[in-house]
Each structure stands twice: as C-alpha cells, then as structure tokens.
Design a protein around this motif. Structure first.
Motif, PDB file in Angstrom:
ATOM      1  N   ALA A  30       0.852  -1.191   0.000  1.00  0.00           N
ATOM      2  CA  ALA A  30       0.000   0.000   0.000  1.00  0.00           C
ATOM      3  C   ALA A  30       0.883   1.235   0.000  1.00  0.00           C
ATOM      4  CB  ALA A  30      -0.885  -0.004   1.239  1.00  0.00           C
ATOM      5  N   SER A  32       0.299   5.272   1.115  1.00  0.00           N
ATOM      6  CA  SER A  32      -0.634   6.269   1.642  1.00  0.00           C
ATOM      7  C   SER A  32      -0.006   7.640   1.421  1.00  0.00           C
ATOM      8  CB  SER A  32      -0.922   5.958   3.110  1.00  0.00           C
ATOM      9  OG  SER A  32      -1.824   6.867   3.657  1.00  0.00           O
ATOM     10  N   GLY A  33       0.669   8.204   2.422  1.00  0.00           N
ATOM     11  CA  GLY A  33       1.345   9.497   2.204  1.00  0.00           C
ATOM     12  C   GLY A  33       2.620   9.348   1.401  1.00  0.00           C
ATOM     13  N   GLY A  34       3.184   8.145   1.404  1.00  0.00           N
ATOM     14  CA  GLY A  34       4.426   7.891   0.664  1.00  0.00           C
ATOM     15  C   GLY A  34       5.680   8.430   1.343  1.00  0.00           C
ATOM     16  N   GLN A  35       5.522   9.023   2.536  1.00  0.00           N
ATOM     17  CA  GLN A  35       6.662   9.731   3.130  1.00  0.00           C
ATOM     18  C   GLN A  35       7.673   8.789   3.805  1.00  0.00           C
ATOM     19  OE1 GLN A  35       6.640  13.354   2.515  1.00  0.00           O
ATOM     20  NE2 GLN A  35       5.286  12.241   1.126  1.00  0.00           N
ATOM     21  N   SER A  36       7.323   7.542   3.974  1.00  0.00           N
ATOM     22  CA  SER A  36       8.300   6.538   4.408  1.00  0.00           C
ATOM     23  C   SER A  36       8.566   5.538   3.284  1.00  0.00           C
ATOM     24  CB  SER A  36       7.801   5.782   5.641  1.00  0.00           C
ATOM     25  OG  SER A  36       7.824   6.617   6.765  1.00  0.00           O
ATOM     26  N   LEU A  37       7.522   5.189   2.556  1.00  0.00           N
ATOM     27  CA  LEU A  37       7.690   4.181   1.506  1.00  0.00           C
ATOM     28  C   LEU A  37       8.557   4.688   0.345  1.00  0.00           C
ATOM     29  CD1 LEU A  37       7.044   1.368   0.530  1.00  0.00           C
ATOM     30  CD2 LEU A  37       4.969   2.243  -0.541  1.00  0.00           C
ATOM     31  N   TRP A  78      -0.596  14.231   9.605  1.00  0.00           N
ATOM     32  CA  TRP A  78      -0.015  14.957  10.754  1.00  0.00           C
ATOM     33  C   TRP A  78      -0.591  16.358  10.801  1.00  0.00           C
ATOM     34  CZ3 TRP A  78       1.312  10.860  12.770  1.00  0.00           C
ATOM     35  CH2 TRP A  78       2.156   9.921  12.201  1.00  0.00           C
ATOM     36  N   GLY A 110       2.148  12.873   5.285  1.00  0.00           N
ATOM     37  CA  GLY A 110       2.307  11.654   6.088  1.00  0.00           C
ATOM     38  C   GLY A 110       1.057  11.346   6.898  1.00  0.00           C
ATOM     39  N   THR A 111       0.748  10.055   7.055  1.00  0.00           N
ATOM     40  CA  THR A 111      -0.495   9.659   7.722  1.00  0.00           C
ATOM     41  C   THR A 111      -0.238   8.769   8.944  1.00  0.00           C
ATOM     42  OG1 THR A 111      -0.792   7.614   6.430  1.00  0.00           O
ATOM     43  CG2 THR A 111      -1.660   9.669   5.472  1.00  0.00           C
ATOM     44  N   GLU A 124       6.947   8.634  16.499  1.00  0.00           N
ATOM     45  CA  GLU A 124       6.060   9.066  17.570  1.00  0.00           C
ATOM     46  C   GLU A 124       4.745   8.295  17.589  1.00  0.00           C
ATOM     47  OE1 GLU A 124       7.771  11.090  15.673  1.00  0.00           O
ATOM     48  OE2 GLU A 124       8.983  12.289  17.039  1.00  0.00           O
ATOM     49  N   ILE A 167      -4.670  -1.050   7.583  1.00  0.00           N
ATOM     50  CA  ILE A 167      -5.158  -0.372   8.784  1.00  0.00           C
ATOM     51  C   ILE A 167      -6.280   0.555   8.339  1.00  0.00           C
ATOM     52  CG2 ILE A 167      -4.550   1.255  10.620  1.00  0.00           C
ATOM     53  CD1 ILE A 167      -1.658   0.211  10.381  1.00  0.00           C
ATOM     54  N   GLY A 191      12.028  17.865  14.291  1.00  0.00           N
ATOM     55  CA  GLY A 191      11.447  17.190  13.135  1.00  0.00           C
ATOM     56  C   GLY A 191      12.214  15.942  12.731  1.00  0.00           C
ATOM     57  N   PHE A 193      13.990  12.258  13.451  1.00  0.00           N
ATOM     58  CA  PHE A 193      13.618  11.149  14.317  1.00  0.00           C
ATOM     59  C   PHE A 193      14.294  11.305  15.670  1.00  0.00           C
ATOM     60  CE2 PHE A 193      12.250   8.982  10.430  1.00  0.00           C
ATOM     61  CZ  PHE A 193      11.067   8.435  10.893  1.00  0.00           C
TER      62      PHE A 193
HETATM   63  C1  LIG Z   1      12.944  13.510   6.230  1.00  0.00           C
HETATM   64  C2  LIG Z   1      11.901  12.729   6.968  1.00  0.00           C
HETATM   65  C3  LIG Z   1      11.797  12.865   8.342  1.00  0.00           C
HETATM   66  C4  LIG Z   1      10.825  12.157   9.035  1.00  0.00           C
HETATM   67  N1  LIG Z   1      10.768  12.305  10.388  1.00  0.00           N
HETATM   68  C5  LIG Z   1       9.858  11.610  11.100  1.00  0.00           C
HETATM   69  C6  LIG Z   1       9.777  11.727  12.523  1.00  0.00           C
HETATM   70  O1  LIG Z   1      10.492  12.505  13.145  1.00  0.00           O
HETATM   71  N2  LIG Z   1       8.871  10.967  13.160  1.00  0.00           N
HETATM   72  C7  LIG Z   1       8.025  10.107  12.491  1.00  0.00           C
HETATM   73  O2  LIG Z   1       7.226   9.446  13.120  1.00  0.00           O
HETATM   74  N3  LIG Z   1       8.065   9.990  11.164  1.00  0.00           N
HETATM   75  C8  LIG Z   1       8.967  10.725  10.451  1.00  0.00           C
HETATM   76  N4  LIG Z   1       8.999  10.565   9.088  1.00  0.00           N
HETATM   77  C9  LIG Z   1       8.085   9.600   8.443  1.00  0.00           C
HETATM   78  C10 LIG Z   1       6.708  10.196   8.191  1.00  0.00           C
HETATM   79  O3  LIG Z   1       6.070  10.530   9.389  1.00  0.00           O
HETATM   80  C11 LIG Z   1       5.770   9.266   7.394  1.00  0.00           C
HETATM   81  O4  LIG Z   1       4.717  10.068   6.988  1.00  0.00           O
HETATM   82  C12 LIG Z   1       5.156   8.081   8.107  1.00  0.00           C
HETATM   83  O5  LIG Z   1       6.125   7.304   8.745  1.00  0.00           O
HETATM   84  C13 LIG Z   1       4.463   7.148   7.110  1.00  0.00           C
HETATM   85  O6  LIG Z   1       3.243   7.639   6.717  1.00  0.00           O
HETATM   86  P1  LIG Z   1       2.837   7.646   5.182  1.00  0.00           P
HETATM   87  O7  LIG Z   1       1.383   7.899   5.131  1.00  0.00           O
HETATM   88  O8  LIG Z   1       3.695   8.613   4.480  1.00  0.00           O
HETATM   89  O9  LIG Z   1       3.106   6.140   4.751  1.00  0.00           O
HETATM   90  P2  LIG Z   1       3.675   5.500   3.414  1.00  0.00           P
HETATM   91  O10 LIG Z   1       5.037   5.967   3.164  1.00  0.00           O
HETATM   92  O11 LIG Z   1       2.680   5.651   2.335  1.00  0.00           O
HETATM   93  O12 LIG Z   1       3.707   3.976   3.857  1.00  0.00           O
HETATM   94  C14 LIG Z   1       4.585   3.497   4.851  1.00  0.00           C
HETATM   95  C15 LIG Z   1       4.356   2.010   5.051  1.00  0.00           C
HETATM   96  O13 LIG Z   1       3.053   1.791   5.586  1.00  0.00           O
HETATM   97  C16 LIG Z   1       2.260   0.996   4.706  1.00  0.00           C
HETATM   98  N5  LIG Z   1       0.919   1.562   4.799  1.00  0.00           N
HETATM   99  C17 LIG Z   1       0.539   2.852   4.546  1.00  0.00           C
HETATM  100  N6  LIG Z   1      -0.758   3.031   4.861  1.00  0.00           N
HETATM  101  C18 LIG Z   1      -1.215   1.835   5.304  1.00  0.00           C
HETATM  102  C19 LIG Z   1      -2.493   1.371   5.785  1.00  0.00           C
HETATM  103  N7  LIG Z   1      -3.549   2.182   5.901  1.00  0.00           N
HETATM  104  N8  LIG Z   1      -2.590   0.076   6.161  1.00  0.00           N
HETATM  105  C20 LIG Z   1      -1.541  -0.765   6.072  1.00  0.00           C
HETATM  106  N9  LIG Z   1      -0.314  -0.380   5.633  1.00  0.00           N
HETATM  107  C21 LIG Z   1      -0.161   0.903   5.260  1.00  0.00           C
HETATM  108  C22 LIG Z   1       2.927   1.069   3.365  1.00  0.00           C
HETATM  109  O14 LIG Z   1       2.691  -0.091   2.613  1.00  0.00           O
HETATM  110  C23 LIG Z   1       4.386   1.204   3.752  1.00  0.00           C
HETATM  111  O15 LIG Z   1       4.926  -0.050   4.047  1.00  0.00           O
HETATM  112  C24 LIG Z   1       9.934  11.283   8.345  1.00  0.00           C
HETATM  113  C25 LIG Z   1      10.024  11.156   6.962  1.00  0.00           C
HETATM  114  C26 LIG Z   1      10.995  11.858   6.261  1.00  0.00           C
HETATM  115  C27 LIG Z   1      11.085  11.716   4.776  1.00  0.00           C
END
Ligand SMILES: Cc1cc2nc3c(=O)[nH]c(=O)nc-3n(C[C@H](O)[C@H](O)[C@H](O)COP(=O)(O)OP(=O)(O)OC[C@H]3O[C@@H](n4cnc5c(N)ncnc54)[C@H](O)[C@@H]3O)c2cc1C
Ligand code: FES
Ligand code: FES
Lengths: 286, 163
Positions: A30, A32-37, A78, A110-111, A124, A167, A191, A193
């Motif tokens: 999946a 979602s926000g793509g910010q980790s994937l 967030w 990010g979500t 967090e 989720i 900001g 980790f």
């Molecule tokens: C520079 C930088 C700094 C950051 N600093 C922090 C920080 O200080 N603290 C922090 O907590 N995060 C931090 N992050 C991460 C950020 O918060 C992400 O937004 C978050 O970790 C993932 O959310 P996402 O929606 O972007 O997920 P995605 O990147 O879309 O997905 C992440 C993972 O979750 C899975 N996934 C997504 N949605 C679902 C769902 N509904 N059900 C099941 N699986 C799902 C995906 O398949 C993937 O494996 C940072 C990111 C960056 C690039």
C-alpha cells in the motif's frame, strides 16, 4: 536513487484495495502518504511488484471525537492533527507528540496509518499508540481484526499486519480533562527522528495519589513499549521528588536501547531516564 | 519486473497538462524531464533536503516523495509559477536583499516553502519560520539570511494583491 520498477493501481474502494494486495503473494504494498515508503523505494530496500494507492479510498481521513474516545482514520495526516482545535482538550498528548513528527512538507502528506504500519521504533505515532492503549483496526481478505497497539509491533519495521491487511482506523480511549501528562523527546534538529522520547500520564485519586500511570518510550529499543517498572514507581505516590527519581531510575533499567551511528546504548538509556524525570515534573506542574 | 503506464491530467502553474507517465516516475522527475520545468531542484531524492518542494492543492510537499501518477487531478505550483517574467517578486526581492542565497541550489525549495507558509500565515513569527524551514537544507548561507528574508517578505503577503 531512481525508484525500482513496479506497477501502480489506484482502487476506489477498500475491498478492491485488499483484493489487489492479496493478488501478489505478499509482493504488493500500500502507499498512503508515501513519506516513508518512497525513501525505502529510493534506497531500494524494498521492491514490491505493485503499489496500491489508498488516495481514493473514502472515509478514512476523519478525526472523530465522542464519549467513547477518539478515532483517527488511517489516512489522517499529521497536519490534520496539528490543525484540529478540538484535540487541544480532547487529547493534548496526541497533539504534543505529533508536533515532533518530521517537517512541514512531510507533515502535509504523512499519515497515522502509514506510520503505524511502517513501525519505526523511533517514530512518535507507534509509541503514542502503545502508551495510550490504542486499538488498531485492520481489514483484510479474512475480515476485520482489532489489535491492541501493545501487540501490534514485532520489531523494527515489523508488525503483525498480514500482506493483504490494511489499517482502517486507530481508536483511542477518552482522555479525562484532569489527567496529568508530560511528553519530551530529544532530536538534534526539530522534526528529525528522536534519539529517545518519553510520554507519561496518570490520573489522581481523591487523596491526590497517582493511579493508572502509563509510561511509554520511543527510540529506546527495537519496538516502542511501556515501562512497567517506572509506572509502578509512580502509582500510589503523590509524584513527589522521591517518586520522580525512582521512576527515572526504573526507566533506565527498563529499556534495552541499541547503539547506532547516532548514539550509544548507554547514552540513550541515560537520555530516557532524564527525559522521564523532566516529563514527570512537567506533569506535576500542569 | 514490469512497470505500468498511466494517463495523468493535472494543472501546473495554471496550465493544463495531459500526459502519460510511467508508474515509477517521481513527480520531481516528471516536472523536470517531461515538462521541462527545471526550476524544481532535486538534491537527495529521498525526502531529506527539501530542494524539490512544490505546492500541490495549496500544500507544500516534497515532489521527490510523490509519484507523477499521483498528481492526477491536482493543481500544482512550481517555482516558475511564483515568479514574474520581468522583475522580482517581493519574496525574491527580500531574498536578494538579505543575501539569502549563494549557490542557489536550495533556493527553489526555500521559496516554495516560504511562499506556502506566508500564504497560510503572513503573521508567522521567527520561531514559526525556523520551525517550518527546518525541513529545507542549505549548505551555503547558514540560514540566518533566509530567515531574515522570509521575515521581511511577510509584509507583502498581508496584502492579497501582492501575493
Ligand atoms: C525527512 C523525513 C523525516 C521524518 N521524520 C519523522 C519523525 O520525526 N517521526 C516520524 O514518526 N516519522 C517521520 N517521518 C516519516 C513520516 O512521518 C511518514 O509520513 C510516516 O512514517 C508514514 O506515513 P505515510 O502515510 O507517508 O506512509 P507510506 O510511506 O505511504 O507507507 C509506509 C508504510 O506503511 C504501509 N501503509 C501505509 N498506509 C497503510 C495502511 N492504511 N494500512 C496498512 N499499511 C499501510 C505502506 O505499505 C508502507 O509499508 C519522516 C520522513 C521523512 C522523509
Ligand atoms: S530532493 Fe526531494 S527532499 Fe531532497
Ligand atoms: S544557497 Fe547553496 S545550498 Fe542554499
């Protein structure tokens, strides 16, 4: 690096999304926000054959607050948490914790669901969900499961989630207005980790003694967890200096931090202890 | 492993775009290579530097952490969209006055972030500016001049006709 090859699908319903995830023998992911994937893909730490975008799924982006507690849809960002004025009283700890997550541009996308599924031990939201006894609602081919956050995380970036499960929401118990709480973390730059972080809350009984203390830590081991020793040191006390120092000591003994490029295990252990001490003083003063 | 191709229809700086994109193309690469909008810079390609910041549907985001196909249906502003053909905007003028750029690599991201922030909140204080700009890395200026420039540019955003 450029992203590895994958196919992309953007289903309109949750059931379609689950069917797509189930269609690839664990090889679909999946987004979602793509910010980790997206960083994971750019580093080529994963190369799924299919990305299933949750963008069009309806009803997963609401923050609901009522007598039974707070429900965060998996796609709540967030930024939404930061901007929701109701949460200042409905769950001040949530807003405080989330204020430490990542940077402006990342916070817009990010979500909460993505963060919990990603399961970074320093993040967090996973830590918050464990500390606050959240329930994580997931849906997959074999139906719905409601998983206590304390049983959800298995290791760094590892959870009990099946490949075809998504989720859908995170449920939090109600937050009493008189609850005492504190939350602190340390990162070199706001900001980033956390090198370590602590959240604590407790209620006061009629005699002014702490009951039901919850102490949770992030960046202090391979999964976020509560620290029962520190909780025991707080419960039943008036949270005076003696109790605070005892809890801080118990926290140092109750974590198993790892050494990495950012800090040694010994440093992190001490950090957790100091952060809890300060968070408890903040809780008392609140 | 195969990729897939998708039609993406969106708007960039007020102009309609209707293109075919490959599933794995990031929005930053799409803007630069397919649409030839090279104002958006790509530094790290994994979300840490902020150079690639653009505005999608009013919100500042990192274009390297967005797929081009995900832009379908949205309205995008890039740094080309917040400059005039001739002369400098108030934000650019403030950057120039305070020497808020040297090599200029981070500048598009700084401008887009500042533009999004000041559009949302022209009364933001210095701490708020520092908090938001913490997501953008600059290896030249030491940040102080950038913060001064954004503080000064606030005035222009309080009057809608200058935004
Ligand atoms: C520079 C930088 C700094 C950051 N600093 C922090 C920080 O200080 N603290 C922090 O907590 N995060 C931090 N992050 C991460 C950020 O918060 C992400 O937004 C978050 O970790 C993932 O959310 P996402 O929606 O972007 O997920 P995605 O990147 O879309 O997905 C992440 C993972 O979750 C899975 N996934 C997504 N949605 C679902 C769902 N509904 N059900 C099941 N699986 C799902 C995906 O398949 C993937 O494996 C940072 C990111 C960056 C690039
Ligand atoms: S290129 Fe996108 S954040 Fe660095
Ligand atoms: S001006 Fe060179 S990186 Fe900022």
């Amino acid at each position: 690096m450029k992203l590895p090859p994958f196919e992309y699908a953007c289903p309109a319903t949750l059931d379609e999304a689950i069917a797509l995830l189930a269609s690839r023998d664990g090889d679909a992911k999946a987004i979602s926000g793509g910010q980790s994937l997206m960083p994971i893909l750019a580093f080529r730490l994963a190369s799924p054959s299919l990305l299933v975008d949750l963008k069009k799924l309806k009803g997963l982006d609401q923050i609901k607050i009522d007598a039974s507690g707070i429900t965060l849809g998996a796609k709540v960002s967030w930024r939404q948490i930061e901007d929701d004025k109701r949460l200042a009283t409905a769950h001040p700890l949530l807003q405080e914790m989330i204020s430490h997550v990542a940077h402006y541009q990342i916070r817009n996308r990010g979500t909460v669901g993505g963060s919990i599924a990603h399961a970074d031990p320093a993040a967090e939201m996973p830590g918050f969900s464990v500390t606050c006894d959240a329930k994580i609602v997931v849906k997959g081919s074999s139906g719905e499961r409601i998983i206590p956050a304390g049983e959800f995380f298995e290791g760094p970036l590892m959870t009990v989630l099946e490949a075809d499960e998504l989720i859908t929401e995170i449920r939090l118990p109600p937050w009493p207005a008189a609850r005492r709480w504190g939350m602190l973390e340390f990162a070199r730059r706001r900001g980033d980790f956390a090198m370590g972080g602590v959240a604590v809350f407790y209620d006061l009984d009629a005699q002014g003694r702490a009951v039901d203390a919850h102490v949770g830590v992030i960046g202090a081991g391979s999964i976020p967890h509560r620290v029962p020793g520190a909780e025991a040191a707080i419960n039943g006390t008036t949270v005076d200096e003696t109790a605070i120092l005892a809890a801080a000591k118990a926290a140092a003994a109750g974590v198993e931090p790892l050494t990495d490029i950012h800090a040694s295990a010994a440093y992190r252990r001490n950090l957790i202890s100091v952060l809890l001490e300060r968070a408890l003083r903040a809780a008392v003063a609140r | 492993m195969p990729t897939s191709k998708h039609r993406a229809v969106f708007e960039v700086n007020g102009k309609a775009v209707d293109i075919e994109v490959e599933s794995r193309t990031t929005l930053s690469d799409c803007l630069r290579h397919q649409l030839r909008l090279t104002g958006t810079h790509v530094g790290c390609e994994h979300g840490v530097c902020g150079a690639c910041t653009i505005i999608i549907d009013g919100a500042a985001v990192r274009s390297c952490l967005t797929l081009a196909v995900q832009a379908d249906g949205s309205q995008i502003t890039t740094v080309e969209g917040i400059s005039f053909d001739e002369g400098l905007t108030p934000l650019q003028t403030a950057f120039r006055k305070h020497h808020a750029l040297q090599c200029g690599f981070c500048t598009p991201g700084m401008l887009m972030t500042a533009h999004a922030l000041l559009t949302e909140n022209p009364d933001v204080d210095e701490e708020g500016i520092r908090h938001v700009l913490s997501g953008n890395i600059c290896r030249c200026t030491g940040y102080i001049p950038i913060i001064q420039a954004v503080l000064e540019a606030r005035a222009a955003y309080k009057k809608p006709e200058n935004a």
